[in-house]
Scaffold this active site. Structure first.
Site, PDB file in Angstrom:
ATOM      1  N   ASP A  48      -8.140  -0.324   0.751  1.00 44.23           N
ATOM      2  CA  ASP A  48      -7.023  -1.214   0.442  1.00 44.23           C
ATOM      3  C   ASP A  48      -6.111  -0.627  -0.625  1.00 44.23           C
ATOM      4  O   ASP A  48      -6.565  -0.160  -1.671  1.00 44.23           O
ATOM      5  CB  ASP A  48      -7.578  -2.561  -0.040  1.00 44.23           C
ATOM      6  N   GLU A 101      -4.653   2.456   3.228  1.00 45.74           N
ATOM      7  CA  GLU A 101      -3.460   1.619   3.234  1.00 45.74           C
ATOM      8  C   GLU A 101      -2.599   2.072   2.064  1.00 45.74           C
ATOM      9  O   GLU A 101      -3.011   1.988   0.907  1.00 45.74           O
ATOM     10  CB  GLU A 101      -3.795   0.136   3.078  1.00 45.74           C
TER      11      GLU A 101
END
Length: 578
Positions: free
Chosen positions: A241, A279
């Site tokens: 993330d 990401e």
């Protein structure tokens, strides 16, 4: 042996429910230890200093009473794995399906999700990507407020259910990618700062205090966690993330490069491919370039530019960060080059943004999608494309998603145009934290120009319940027709080599203005994807091609392929004849 890194502690005692406290001994570099082996299932915790409050183990594998309670020993060696013949799946040529355990089924558990694996196999999915499952305070949220990275959330079924899920996925031929959050910790139950400098004092990112990557034990805390998922839980990959929030200040090797190096070594040892997906909002190919070429060596990275290009093309929405993607060349350029912003001016950021992707980089290293948890859930009402687009436009979105260069990813329910929203939900037990979260969401949406009155209260249980998928609609009307289209597109992607050709040179794209909408001619080798978003039929020279798949009936007139308004057609040579 009991070990814990706690350089800030002056004294540490091990506490168990039915035993006297045991003093830990201070070692070097802030490590404390005790020569004791705990039994499987045994509860324990640490008392720091001379107080009496019990804290969970930072590396706890199980939190049966929540993140504020005692830890419990989880003995994974007792699980009877049946995936000994599983050799893994490479990401290249795959299709990812992103899902949230709590809302994927009505029960919201890992065991309930096992019952839907056949649906994913029939859909043509190869990789399941689970939103974070590490332990957080409360019963439900997105998973990005986790505070104990090594423990599986109990409301999902805990670590034993997680092992059952992975084992069942492998039996079905599906790889598992676990979403992990190493850039911040949640606001409730985060006791790490009491142990040591896990976080940087005075250094924050969007979600809270930044993780202190200048401390070697903290870096090992992250890398050890990654190895745990891949080795002990048999996971096939990790989605990392918001890696742009991982600030490496003093370390000679970026944490992502160090992580990739260790994961590659583990992959060699295990004899199966292990995937790392970043990401990142930086549009920087450094993520996916090999380490020997100065990159971080990630397997792949998400491409928000593809999402924005498709979203604007389908909806016409141009508020906030969507504004730049109204350009006529936005979708063709992203199709051809991977990024739209590759050193160009970003009006949303007020500066030049991104770098070009080297043409020799394979296109499957970009994960592309028309919908995902962020781009739905971070809208004011959590509305999917199905809330505003008709069946024909949803079908065009399906075609674009599953023919685009890159590794396509679907968000749960997208494949049948789910009518349920997917909203931002929390279950903070602390009223003040719940209200602060709600106020922050309203402010964020006001900055995007959205009506803040549309924002549901995150802590209202109804917000969570309405976000659960409704599986009863799958076989009904337009839902069933869209699902059939997704299945056929996945089959076509597997059978037509042009649709998985990774070469940047094997593609081309153009766009033009039609009557009331745009026309896109997108090429993948010998395959062409013709998208008519205008109000009039579009006549195209087919060059002797045949129609493989169409979303709305098209026809040949005077040797021209007539693409109906609001439709997409995939054409190519008849490969079935050899």
């Amino acid at each position: 042996m009991i070990q814990v890194w706690a350089p800030r502690a002056e004294r540490i005692r091990l506490r168990r429910p039915d035993a006297a406290d045991l003093e830990l001994e201070r070692g070097s570099d802030g490590w404390w230890s005790a020569g004791l082996e705990l039994e499987p299932g045994e509860r324990y915790g640490f008392v720091l200093g001379d107080g009496d409050d019990v804290r969970p183990d930072p590396r706890s594998r199980r939190q049966p009473d929540g993140v504020h309670g005692m830890s419990a020993v989880d003995d994974g060696s007792r699980f009877a794995w049946t995936d000994q013949s599983w050799t893994g799946r490479p990401l290249a040529g795959g299709i990812i399906y992103e899902l949230h355990i709590g809302t994927f089924t009505s029960a919201g558990t890992l065991d309930a999700a096992i019952g839907r694996l056949d649906h994913l196999v029939e859909l043509g999915v190869t990789h399941i990507e689970l939103l974070p499952v590490n332990a957080f305070n409360g019963t439900h949220n997105w998973g990005y407020d986790g505070v104990l990275w090594y423990a599986v959330q109990e409301s999902y079924g805990g670590p034993e259910a997680y092992r059952r899920f992975v084992d069942a996925a492998h039996a079905a031929g599906l790889a598992v990618i676990q979403d992990v959050v190493y850039n911040h910790l949640g606001p409730s139950g985060n006791y790490l700062p009491e142990y040591g400098p896990y976080l940087r004092d005075g250094r924050r990112n969007t979600w809270g205090d930044s993780v202190n990557l200048d401390e070697d034990p903290v870096r090992e805390y992250i890398i050890g966690n990654a190895e745990m998922w891949l080795r002990d839980f048999h996971v096939d990959g990790l989605r990392l993330d918001a890696v742009h929030a991982l600030h490496d200040d003093d370390s000679p090797v970026h944490i992502l490069g160090e992580l990739a190096d260790r994961v590659d070594a583990l992959s060699t040892h295990l004899g199966r491919p292990l995937t790392l997906i970043a990401e990142s909002d930086m549009n920087d190919p450094v993520m996916i370039l090999p380490r020997e070429a100065g990159g971080h060596g990630m397997t792949a990275q998400w491409s928000d530019d593809w999402h924005h290009s498709v979203h604007v093309a389908l909806t016409g929405e141009t508020v906030g960060y969507y504004a730049d993607f109204d350009a006529l060349d936005a979708l063709p350029k992203t199709w051809n080059a991977g990024f739209f912003h590759d050193g160009t001016f970003s009006s949303f950021r007020g500066r030049e943004h991104g770098r070009p992707i080297p043409p020799e980089s394979p296109s499957w290293r970009l994960v592309t999608f028309a919908q995902d948890h962020d781009q739905i859930g971070n809208r004011a009402a959590g509305d999917r494309l199905s809330a505003t687009l008709d069946a024909d436009r949803l079908a065009i979105g399906a075609v674009l998603t599953l023919t685009a260069p890159g590794t396509p990813m679907l968000f749960m329910g997208e494949e049948w145009g789910a009518s349920t929203p997917w909203q931002f939900f929390t279950s903070h037990p602390e009223p003040e934290l719940a209200e602060a979260t709600a106020a922050g969401r309203k402010q964020e949406f006001a900055e995007m120009g959205w009506d803040e009155d549309l924002v549901p209260h995150p802590n209202d249980p109804a917000t969570f319940l309405r976000s659960k998928l409704d599986w009863t609609e799958v076989d009904e009307g337009d839902h069933a027709r869209l699902l059939a289209l997704y299945r056929e597109l996945a089959r076509l992607r597997r059978s037509v080599p042009d649709l998985t050709d990774p070469r940047f040179t094997a593609r081309g794209a153009g766009a033009s203005e039609g009557a009331g909408g745009r026309l896109y001619d997108l090429q993948r080798g010998r395959a062409r994807v013709l998208v008519n978003l205008s109000e009039e039929p579009w006549r195209v020279e087919p060059h002797g091609d045949i129609v493989w798949l169409e979303t709305v009936a098209s026809r040949i007139v005077d040797d021209l392929l007539v693409v109906a308004p609001n439709s997409a057609v995939i054409v190519g040579p008849d490969l079935s004849s050899g």
